[in-house]
Write a protein that holds these residues in place. Structure first.
Motif, PDB file in Angstrom:
ATOM      1  N   SER A   1      11.035   1.810 -11.916  1.00 54.90           N
ATOM      2  CA  SER A   1      12.113   1.685 -10.944  1.00 54.90           C
ATOM      3  C   SER A   1      12.771   3.047 -10.734  1.00 54.90           C
ATOM      4  CB  SER A   1      13.169   0.664 -11.411  1.00 54.90           C
ATOM      5  OG  SER A   1      12.620  -0.629 -11.523  1.00 54.90           O
ATOM      6  N   VAL A   2      13.537   3.130  -9.673  1.00 55.65           N
ATOM      7  CA  VAL A   2      14.315   4.336  -9.377  1.00 55.65           C
ATOM      8  C   VAL A   2      15.732   3.901  -9.038  1.00 55.65           C
ATOM      9  CG1 VAL A   2      12.361   5.701  -8.574  1.00 55.65           C
ATOM     10  CG2 VAL A   2      13.600   4.263  -6.948  1.00 55.65           C
ATOM     11  N   PRO A   3      16.711   4.801  -9.167  1.00 54.16           N
ATOM     12  CA  PRO A   3      18.078   4.438  -8.789  1.00 54.16           C
ATOM     13  C   PRO A   3      18.186   4.232  -7.283  1.00 54.16           C
ATOM     14  CG  PRO A   3      17.948   6.771  -9.319  1.00 54.16           C
ATOM     15  CD  PRO A   3      16.624   6.175  -9.692  1.00 54.16           C
ATOM     16  N   SER A   4      19.199   3.494  -6.873  1.00 52.99           N
ATOM     17  CA  SER A   4      19.355   3.169  -5.452  1.00 52.99           C
ATOM     18  C   SER A   4      19.550   4.403  -4.587  1.00 52.99           C
ATOM     19  CB  SER A   4      20.548   2.215  -5.272  1.00 52.99           C
ATOM     20  OG  SER A   4      21.740   2.802  -5.783  1.00 52.99           O
TER      21      SER A   4
ATOM     22  N   LYS B   1      -4.240  14.344   4.117  1.00 54.00           N
ATOM     23  CA  LYS B   1      -2.998  13.615   4.394  1.00 54.00           C
ATOM     24  C   LYS B   1      -1.936  13.982   3.375  1.00 54.00           C
ATOM     25  CE  LYS B   1      -5.202   9.458   6.358  1.00 54.00           C
ATOM     26  NZ  LYS B   1      -6.604   9.865   6.171  1.00 54.00           N
ATOM     27  N   ILE B   2      -0.706  14.039   3.849  1.00 60.23           N
ATOM     28  CA  ILE B   2       0.444  14.247   2.968  1.00 60.23           C
ATOM     29  C   ILE B   2       1.464  13.160   3.293  1.00 60.23           C
ATOM     30  CG2 ILE B   2       2.364  15.767   2.382  1.00 60.23           C
ATOM     31  CD1 ILE B   2       0.528  18.125   2.887  1.00 60.23           C
ATOM     32  N   LEU B   3       1.834  12.384   2.267  1.00 57.35           N
ATOM     33  CA  LEU B   3       2.760  11.263   2.429  1.00 57.35           C
ATOM     34  C   LEU B   3       4.174  11.698   2.094  1.00 57.35           C
ATOM     35  CD1 LEU B   3       3.290   8.133   2.737  1.00 57.35           C
ATOM     36  CD2 LEU B   3       2.879   8.000   0.264  1.00 57.35           C
ATOM     37  N   ALA B   4       5.122  11.265   2.914  1.00 56.79           N
ATOM     38  CA  ALA B   4       6.549  11.444   2.615  1.00 56.79           C
ATOM     39  C   ALA B   4       7.181  10.061   2.656  1.00 56.79           C
ATOM     40  CB  ALA B   4       7.203  12.379   3.620  1.00 56.79           C
ATOM     41  N   ALA B   5       7.563   9.542   1.491  1.00 52.09           N
ATOM     42  CA  ALA B   5       8.053   8.166   1.412  1.00 52.09           C
ATOM     43  C   ALA B   5       9.287   8.105   0.532  1.00 52.09           C
ATOM     44  CB  ALA B   5       6.971   7.246   0.843  1.00 52.09           C
ATOM     45  N   GLN B   6      10.101   7.102   0.785  1.00 47.97           N
ATOM     46  CA  GLN B   6      11.268   6.900  -0.067  1.00 47.97           C
ATOM     47  C   GLN B   6      10.812   6.448  -1.445  1.00 47.97           C
ATOM     48  OE1 GLN B   6      14.045   4.280   2.103  1.00 47.97           O
ATOM     49  NE2 GLN B   6      15.432   6.022   2.050  1.00 47.97           N
ATOM     50  N   ALA B   7      11.383   7.026  -2.461  1.00 47.82           N
ATOM     51  CA  ALA B   7      11.050   6.635  -3.827  1.00 47.82           C
ATOM     52  C   ALA B   7      11.372   5.154  -4.024  1.00 47.82           C
ATOM     53  CB  ALA B   7      11.840   7.476  -4.824  1.00 47.82           C
ATOM     54  N   GLY B   8      10.403   4.414  -4.529  1.00 51.21           N
ATOM     55  CA  GLY B   8      10.607   2.991  -4.747  1.00 51.21           C
ATOM     56  C   GLY B   8      10.139   2.124  -3.611  1.00 51.21           C
ATOM     57  N   SER B   9       9.621   2.729  -2.527  1.00 47.95           N
ATOM     58  CA  SER B   9       9.136   1.932  -1.404  1.00 47.95           C
ATOM     59  C   SER B   9       7.732   1.399  -1.713  1.00 47.95           C
ATOM     60  CB  SER B   9       9.108   2.774  -0.131  1.00 47.95           C
ATOM     61  OG  SER B   9       8.118   3.791  -0.224  1.00 47.95           O
ATOM     62  N   GLU B  10       7.222   0.536  -0.827  1.00 52.56           N
ATOM     63  CA  GLU B  10       5.897  -0.037  -1.039  1.00 52.56           C
ATOM     64  C   GLU B  10       4.810   1.039  -1.020  1.00 52.56           C
ATOM     65  OE1 GLU B  10       5.116  -3.150   1.684  1.00 52.56           O
ATOM     66  OE2 GLU B  10       6.730  -4.457   0.965  1.00 52.56           O
TER      67      GLU B  10
ATOM     68  N   SER C   1      13.177   9.255 -12.430  1.00 56.57           N
ATOM     69  CA  SER C   1      13.048   8.411 -13.622  1.00 56.57           C
ATOM     70  C   SER C   1      14.202   8.653 -14.589  1.00 56.57           C
ATOM     71  CB  SER C   1      11.719   8.702 -14.321  1.00 56.57           C
ATOM     72  OG  SER C   1      11.625   7.990 -15.535  1.00 56.57           O
ATOM     73  N   LEU C   2      14.574   9.929 -14.762  1.00 55.94           N
ATOM     74  CA  LEU C   2      15.686  10.235 -15.662  1.00 55.94           C
ATOM     75  C   LEU C   2      16.981   9.618 -15.154  1.00 55.94           C
ATOM     76  CD1 LEU C   2      16.847  11.712 -18.111  1.00 55.94           C
ATOM     77  CD2 LEU C   2      17.083  13.754 -16.689  1.00 55.94           C
TER      78      LEU C   2
ATOM     79  N   ASN D   1      17.245   6.993 -13.349  1.00 54.05           N
ATOM     80  CA  ASN D   1      17.143   5.548 -13.525  1.00 54.05           C
ATOM     81  C   ASN D   1      17.392   5.149 -14.978  1.00 54.05           C
ATOM     82  OD1 ASN D   1      16.234   2.809 -12.544  1.00 54.05           O
ATOM     83  ND2 ASN D   1      14.708   3.162 -14.111  1.00 54.05           N
ATOM     84  N   VAL D   2      16.778   5.884 -15.924  1.00 56.46           N
ATOM     85  CA  VAL D   2      16.965   5.571 -17.347  1.00 56.46           C
ATOM     86  C   VAL D   2      18.429   5.736 -17.742  1.00 56.46           C
ATOM     87  CG1 VAL D   2      16.416   6.328 -19.689  1.00 56.46           C
ATOM     88  CG2 VAL D   2      14.599   6.096 -18.010  1.00 56.46           C
ATOM     89  N   LEU D   3      19.066   6.777 -17.230  1.00 60.24           N
ATOM     90  CA  LEU D   3      20.487   6.986 -17.545  1.00 60.24           C
ATOM     91  C   LEU D   3      21.338   5.864 -16.964  1.00 60.24           C
ATOM     92  CD1 LEU D   3      20.814  10.854 -17.012  1.00 60.24           C
ATOM     93  CD2 LEU D   3      20.696   9.601 -19.176  1.00 60.24           C
ATOM     94  N   THR D   4      20.953   5.356 -15.781  1.00 67.47           N
ATOM     95  CA  THR D   4      21.690   4.240 -15.190  1.00 67.47           C
ATOM     96  C   THR D   4      21.562   2.991 -16.053  1.00 67.47           C
ATOM     97  OG1 THR D   4      21.350   5.112 -12.952  1.00 67.47           O
ATOM     98  CG2 THR D   4      21.899   2.786 -13.149  1.00 67.47           C
ATOM     99  N   VAL D   5      20.338   2.707 -16.498  1.00 63.72           N
ATOM    100  CA  VAL D   5      20.123   1.537 -17.357  1.00 63.72           C
ATOM    101  C   VAL D   5      20.849   1.717 -18.690  1.00 63.72           C
ATOM    102  CG1 VAL D   5      18.386   0.135 -18.540  1.00 63.72           C
ATOM    103  CG2 VAL D   5      17.896   1.060 -16.271  1.00 63.72           C
ATOM    104  N   ARG D   6      20.822   2.933 -19.211  1.00 66.66           N
ATOM    105  CA  ARG D   6      21.509   3.200 -20.480  1.00 66.66           C
ATOM    106  C   ARG D   6      23.016   3.010 -20.325  1.00 66.66           C
ATOM    107  NH1 ARG D   6      21.633   8.984 -23.755  1.00 66.66           N
ATOM    108  NH2 ARG D   6      22.832   8.216 -25.542  1.00 66.66           N
ATOM    109  N   ALA D   7      23.565   3.452 -19.192  1.00 62.20           N
ATOM    110  CA  ALA D   7      24.996   3.260 -18.951  1.00 62.20           C
ATOM    111  C   ALA D   7      25.332   1.773 -18.880  1.00 62.20           C
ATOM    112  CB  ALA D   7      25.404   3.955 -17.655  1.00 62.20           C
TER     113      ALA D   7
END
Length: 411
Positions: free
Chosen positions: A185-188, A281-290, A334-335, A337-343
């Motif tokens: 997962s990633v933070p919002s 090809k080079i993809l530019a996508a929002q982190a956490g998208s499909e 990822s960092l 996200n982990v800090l968010t879960v830890r909080a």
């Protein structure tokens, strides 16, 4: 009126028994420290005391549950701290490996160290609690949540639920987060991530992406740059089934000496440089998208792969640079996200302290209520004890006096 000897004896014995019963009852109260020894002593108080006892037992059970919840959350918080440290160490190694001064042998040494961090993360992801249950598998806690498949890729076999525990009558608290929440997962607030598609043959490298305008009508859409030749490309978006060109035959000038080209779409820009091959090809996508599902282990695997591969031609050098840039962005997300879960785990530990304090006050109230209902007032009981003792002695003396009376003594 004629009073028989049998009647006098019977009344005297009944009086002594009654006095002795009252005396023994007070003695039993003093010995037990309770005013209500039997329900018949005070039916209303005894009934209320049963209800208070039940509420007290439930509160004690919730207190035991909070101890278990605190242990799980404390272990989770400790593991998340280790994951954070491993994440930072991995990012430091990737920054080091991005230097052009390193040789292939140097990068292989970095890859070796990165493998150790990767295995540490995998071991922490499969940690167990004191009862042998896997912490991060959700309710599927009887088997390791993260396992490697036949191709060596890490797969998540847990569920998407967070294991919960009732810590109070009105509070059901999550006591362990699932592996998807932590490692996939990633933070919002995570932004865009760029990635060169596997199989690219050219040596185009990218920088960014950078967010320029969040109010753009196309902001938030994933897009890819598809090179139709070494001098043209299309910008494509995904409609849920296929990639469709929204801008076609755009001239590409980033293949000229020391030149770069900035490509913008949907308020997001990405910088390109190098010579492409048709179909790159080079993809530019929002982190956490499909199109760009987060996966910490996949990020580590890709970084290790590219560091172990000798960069002995322009295409491999471009793959190295692009993969490391993508991996560092993924590690940052990822960092966070982990800090968010830890909080969140820390906040729940604080909540347990608050609920413990409330539970302690509630127990004091129950103890006071029970004391008021069934406990003995020793001053009153001792006075009653002395009174009943005197009454019993008087009844015994009266019986002795009555027993010795006879009309023949006066004839």
């Amino acid at each position: 009126m004629r009073i028989s000897t049998l009647t006098m004896f019977g009344q005297s014995v009944a009086s002594m028994n009654r006095q002795q019963s009252d005396f023994l009852k007070v003695s039993e109260q003093i010995a037990s420290g309770r005013r209500v020894v039997n329900p018949s002593d005070d039916p209303q108080a005894a009934s209320r005391a049963v209800g208070v006892d039940q509420a007290k037992a439930a509160t004690e059970q919730y207190a035991d549950s909070r101890v278990s919840a605190r242990n799980s959350l404390a272990q989770t918080e400790s593991i998340l701290n280790s994951i954070s440290d491993a994440n930072i160490s991995a990012k430091t190694l990737l920054v080091q490996a991005s230097s052009d001064t390193l040789s292939d042998v140097d990068r292989q040494s970095v890859a070796s160290e990165l493998k150790g961090i990767y295995e540490t993360m995998l071991g922490q992801a499969n940690a167990t609690d004191g009862n042998g249950r896997y912490l991060f598998g959700g309710y599927k806690d009887n088997a390791p949540p993260f396992v490697k498949d036949a191709d060596g890729n890490v797969q998540y076999n847990g569920d998407s639920n967070a294991r919960e525990q009732r810590i109070d009558a009105s509070r059901l608290m999550p006591v362990a987060d699932n592996g998807e929440t932590i490692f996939k997962s990633v933070p919002s607030g995570a932004g865009y991530v760029a990635e060169a598609q596997s199989g690219n043959q050219g040596n185009v490298t990218f920088g960014g992406p950078q967010i320029r305008d969040v109010n753009d009508t196309d902001y938030g859409k994933d897009f890819q740059i598809n090179f139709t030749s070494d001098s043209e490309f299309n910008i494509e978006t995904f409609d849920g089934t296929n990639w469709n060109a929204v801008e076609s035959n755009i001239a590409y000038t980033g293949n000229q000496d020391d030149s770069v080209q900035q490509v913008s779409f949907g308020g997001v820009s990405i910088t390109l440089q190098g010579t492409p091959e048709t179909g790159d090809k080079i993809l530019a996508a929002q982190a956490g998208s499909e199109q760009r599902e987060p996966n910490l282990f996949r990020t580590m695997e890709e970084a290790i792969r590219v560091l172990e591969t000798p960069a002995d031609d322009p295409a491999k050098k471009a793959d190295l640079r692009n993969t490391l840039n993508t991996a560092m962005r993924d590690l940052d997300n990822s960092l966070d996200n982990v800090l968010t879960v830890r909080a969140s785990a820390g906040a729940r530990l604080n909540e347990l302290d608050v609920v413990d304090a409330v539970g302690s006050n509630r127990m004091l109230n129950y103890e006071q209520t029970l004391s008021d209902l069934v406990d003995l007032d020793y001053n009153e009981a001792i006075s009653e004890y002395s009174l009943r003792q005197v009454g019993m002695q008087a009844a015994q003396k009266a019986f002795v006096d009555v027993k010795g009376m006879s009309l023949f003594n006066y004839m």
